[in-house]
Design a protein around this motif. Structure first.
Motif, PDB file in Angstrom:
ATOM      1  N   LEU A  14       0.847  -1.198   0.000  1.00 21.51           N
ATOM      2  CA  LEU A  14       0.000   0.000   0.000  1.00 21.51           C
ATOM      3  C   LEU A  14       0.884   1.251   0.000  1.00 21.51           C
ATOM      4  O   LEU A  14       0.629   2.212  -0.724  1.00 21.51           O
ATOM      5  CB  LEU A  14      -0.932  -0.007   1.226  1.00 21.51           C
ATOM      6  N   GLY A  15       1.948   1.211   0.812  1.00 22.06           N
ATOM      7  CA  GLY A  15       2.888   2.323   0.855  1.00 22.06           C
ATOM      8  C   GLY A  15       3.501   2.584  -0.512  1.00 22.06           C
ATOM      9  O   GLY A  15       3.625   3.731  -0.937  1.00 22.06           O
ATOM     10  N   GLU A  16       3.826   1.506  -1.202  1.00 22.07           N
ATOM     11  CA  GLU A  16       4.444   1.653  -2.525  1.00 22.07           C
ATOM     12  C   GLU A  16       3.484   2.335  -3.503  1.00 22.07           C
ATOM     13  O   GLU A  16       3.872   3.226  -4.268  1.00 22.07           O
ATOM     14  CB  GLU A  16       4.875   0.279  -3.060  1.00 22.07           C
ATOM     15  N   LYS A  17       2.216   1.929  -3.409  1.00 24.93           N
ATOM     16  CA  LYS A  17       1.190   2.507  -4.280  1.00 24.93           C
ATOM     17  C   LYS A  17       1.061   4.016  -4.012  1.00 24.93           C
ATOM     18  O   LYS A  17       0.995   4.823  -4.944  1.00 24.93           O
ATOM     19  CB  LYS A  17      -0.146   1.800  -3.971  1.00 24.93           C
ATOM     20  N   ILE A  18       1.065   4.371  -2.745  1.00 24.40           N
ATOM     21  CA  ILE A  18       0.974   5.792  -2.365  1.00 24.40           C
ATOM     22  C   ILE A  18       2.243   6.521  -2.798  1.00 24.40           C
ATOM     23  O   ILE A  18       2.192   7.623  -3.351  1.00 24.40           O
ATOM     24  CB  ILE A  18       0.740   5.947  -0.842  1.00 24.40           C
ATOM     25  N   GLY A  19       3.388   5.876  -2.564  1.00 27.00           N
ATOM     26  CA  GLY A  19       4.685   6.475  -2.891  1.00 27.00           C
ATOM     27  C   GLY A  19       4.814   6.850  -4.361  1.00 27.00           C
ATOM     28  O   GLY A  19       5.432   7.854  -4.700  1.00 27.00           O
ATOM     29  N   ARG A  20       4.198   6.034  -5.212  1.00 31.10           N
ATOM     30  CA  ARG A  20       4.274   6.320  -6.652  1.00 31.10           C
ATOM     31  C   ARG A  20       3.548   7.608  -7.010  1.00 31.10           C
ATOM     32  O   ARG A  20       3.849   8.239  -8.016  1.00 31.10           O
ATOM     33  CB  ARG A  20       3.681   5.149  -7.451  1.00 31.10           C
ATOM     34  N   LYS A  21       2.582   7.987  -6.171  1.00 35.57           N
ATOM     35  CA  LYS A  21       1.785   9.186  -6.464  1.00 35.57           C
ATOM     36  C   LYS A  21       2.364  10.453  -5.841  1.00 35.57           C
ATOM     37  O   LYS A  21       1.866  11.549  -6.080  1.00 35.57           O
ATOM     38  CB  LYS A  21       0.362   8.996  -5.946  1.00 35.57           C
ATOM     39  N   LEU A  22       3.359  10.306  -4.984  1.00 37.08           N
ATOM     40  CA  LEU A  22       3.899  11.480  -4.305  1.00 37.08           C
ATOM     41  C   LEU A  22       4.666  12.376  -5.257  1.00 37.08           C
ATOM     42  O   LEU A  22       5.263  11.909  -6.222  1.00 37.08           O
ATOM     43  CB  LEU A  22       4.795  11.053  -3.142  1.00 37.08           C
ATOM     44  N   ARG A  23       4.615  13.639  -4.974  1.00 32.37           N
ATOM     45  CA  ARG A  23       5.258  14.631  -5.833  1.00 32.37           C
ATOM     46  C   ARG A  23       6.151  15.563  -5.031  1.00 32.37           C
ATOM     47  O   ARG A  23       6.063  15.630  -3.813  1.00 32.37           O
ATOM     48  CB  ARG A  23       4.188  15.495  -6.485  1.00 32.37           C
ATOM     49  N   GLU A  24       6.904  16.328  -5.778  1.00 31.52           N
ATOM     50  CA  GLU A  24       7.790  17.341  -5.212  1.00 31.52           C
ATOM     51  C   GLU A  24       7.093  18.120  -4.101  1.00 31.52           C
ATOM     52  O   GLU A  24       5.991  18.628  -4.303  1.00 31.52           O
ATOM     53  CB  GLU A  24       8.104  18.327  -6.330  1.00 31.52           C
ATOM     54  N   GLY A  25       7.748  18.213  -2.963  1.00 31.49           N
ATOM     55  CA  GLY A  25       7.227  19.043  -1.885  1.00 31.49           C
ATOM     56  C   GLY A  25       6.201  18.391  -0.985  1.00 31.49           C
ATOM     57  O   GLY A  25       5.770  18.993   0.001  1.00 31.49           O
ATOM     58  N   ASP A  26       5.819  17.150  -1.288  1.00 29.57           N
ATOM     59  CA  ASP A  26       4.805  16.500  -0.447  1.00 29.57           C
ATOM     60  C   ASP A  26       5.358  16.163   0.936  1.00 29.57           C
ATOM     61  O   ASP A  26       6.524  15.789   1.081  1.00 29.57           O
ATOM     62  CB  ASP A  26       4.300  15.208  -1.102  1.00 29.57           C
ATOM     63  N   VAL A  27       4.509  16.314   1.919  1.00 27.99           N
ATOM     64  CA  VAL A  27       4.848  15.930   3.285  1.00 27.99           C
ATOM     65  C   VAL A  27       3.867  14.843   3.710  1.00 27.99           C
ATOM     66  O   VAL A  27       2.661  14.997   3.563  1.00 27.99           O
ATOM     67  CB  VAL A  27       4.757  17.136   4.246  1.00 27.99           C
ATOM     68  N   VAL A  28       4.406  13.726   4.183  1.00 33.37           N
ATOM     69  CA  VAL A  28       3.560  12.621   4.620  1.00 33.37           C
ATOM     70  C   VAL A  28       3.660  12.517   6.134  1.00 33.37           C
ATOM     71  O   VAL A  28       4.740  12.298   6.687  1.00 33.37           O
ATOM     72  CB  VAL A  28       3.997  11.288   3.971  1.00 33.37           C
ATOM     73  N   ALA A  29       2.532  12.696   6.813  1.00 32.35           N
ATOM     74  CA  ALA A  29       2.486  12.626   8.271  1.00 32.35           C
ATOM     75  C   ALA A  29       1.967  11.257   8.680  1.00 32.35           C
ATOM     76  O   ALA A  29       0.843  10.882   8.363  1.00 32.35           O
ATOM     77  CB  ALA A  29       1.581  13.724   8.809  1.00 32.35           C
ATOM     78  N   LEU A  30       2.818  10.488   9.364  1.00 35.85           N
ATOM     79  CA  LEU A  30       2.427   9.145   9.797  1.00 35.85           C
ATOM     80  C   LEU A  30       2.089   9.163  11.280  1.00 35.85           C
ATOM     81  O   LEU A  30       2.875   9.634  12.100  1.00 35.85           O
ATOM     82  CB  LEU A  30       3.561   8.159   9.549  1.00 35.85           C
ATOM     83  N   ILE A  31       0.912   8.648  11.588  1.00 34.68           N
ATOM     84  CA  ILE A  31       0.448   8.661  12.961  1.00 34.68           C
ATOM     85  C   ILE A  31      -0.021   7.259  13.352  1.00 34.68           C
ATOM     86  O   ILE A  31      -0.784   6.624  12.620  1.00 34.68           O
ATOM     87  CB  ILE A  31      -0.692   9.696  13.114  1.00 34.68           C
ATOM     88  N   GLY A  32       0.463   6.797  14.481  1.00 28.17           N
ATOM     89  CA  GLY A  32       0.074   5.469  14.944  1.00 28.17           C
ATOM     90  C   GLY A  32       0.950   5.062  16.106  1.00 28.17           C
ATOM     91  O   GLY A  32       2.096   5.484  16.202  1.00 28.17           O
ATOM     92  N   GLU A  33       0.408   4.209  16.976  1.00 31.96           N
ATOM     93  CA  GLU A  33       1.129   3.823  18.182  1.00 31.96           C
ATOM     94  C   GLU A  33       2.403   3.027  17.859  1.00 31.96           C
ATOM     95  O   GLU A  33       2.642   2.664  16.699  1.00 31.96           O
ATOM     96  CB  GLU A  33       0.209   2.992  19.080  1.00 31.96           C
ATOM     97  N   LEU A  34       3.162   2.738  18.894  1.00 35.74           N
ATOM     98  CA  LEU A  34       4.390   1.960  18.801  1.00 35.74           C
ATOM     99  C   LEU A  34       4.091   0.626  18.102  1.00 35.74           C
ATOM    100  O   LEU A  34       3.172  -0.085  18.501  1.00 35.74           O
ATOM    101  CB  LEU A  34       4.876   1.692  20.234  1.00 35.74           C
ATOM    102  N   GLY A  35       4.842   0.321  17.062  1.00 38.28           N
ATOM    103  CA  GLY A  35       4.652  -0.949  16.371  1.00 38.28           C
ATOM    104  C   GLY A  35       3.430  -1.006  15.469  1.00 38.28           C
ATOM    105  O   GLY A  35       3.023  -2.080  15.021  1.00 38.28           O
TER     106      GLY A  35
END
Ligand SMILES: Nc1ncnc2c1ncn2[C@@H]1O[C@H](COP(=O)(O)OP(=O)(O)OP(=O)(O)O)[C@@H](O)[C@H]1O
Ligand SMILES: [Mg+2]
Length: 150
Positions: A14-35
């Motif tokens: 899923l990350g790879e699919k999202i990563g392919r769509k990312l563009r210059e200047g994008d900021v990805v905020a990841l939120i989630g507990e430990l592990g």
């Protein structure tokens, strides 16, 4: 967008699919507990951004940030060990958040007020040992309507 993944591999894909769509200047905020799977998803983002798969993205242990080169510059920031917000200023976060690379931030909720208003937000919730609920919001979920209508 909301999706359940049932293995680390699925989260990475899923990350790879999202990563392919990312563009210059994008900021990805990841939120989630430990592990929860933030680093796992980041590895997928790296693949989607064309970072050498041999450079398996791991969390920076002694620094807040690691830099990679894919089709864009990729900055991986992990705030797990952040002691104070001052360190983020010392890091010169604006350079990353408002620069031309892609910046991925683990524990982004720790600097909520410093995040650029426009960012891709990925919340990961642990459902069971191997299940994660992954919620994607912001940055028009990577398909800007302005582009769709062109
Ligand atoms: N569906 C899933 N998606 C992602 N990881 C999963 C899944 N099911 C089980 N896991 C396990 O959950 C763990 C996720 O670890 P990861 O380091 O990616 O989490 P993290 O959110 O980065 O943690 P930390 O807060 O310590 O940085 C791994 O051990 C992985 O094998
Ligand atoms: Mg991590």
């Amino acid at each position: 967008m909301e999706q359940i993944t049932r293995s680390p591999e699925e989260t990475q894909a899923l990350g790879e699919k999202i990563g392919r769509k990312l563009r210059e200047g994008d900021v990805v905020a990841l939120i989630g507990e430990l592990g929860a799977g933030k680093t796992c998803l980041t590895q997928g983002l790296g693949l989607g951004l064309g970072v050498d798969p041999n450079l398996y993205l791991t969390s920076p242990s002694f620094t807040l940030i690691k830099e990679y080169r894919g089709r864009l510059r990729v900055y991986h920031i992990d705030l797990y060990r952040l002691n104070s917000i001052k360190e983020v200023y010392e890091l010169g976060f604006e350079e990353y958040f408002y620069g031309s690379g892609v910046t991925i931030v683990e524990w982004a909720d720790r600097i909520e007020t410093l995040l650029p208003p426009e960012h891709v937000r990925i919340e990961i919730e642990v459902v069971s040992e191997n299940e994660r609920r992954i919620k994607l919001t912001g940055q028009a979920c990577l398909t800007p309507t302005s582009e769709k209508n062109k």
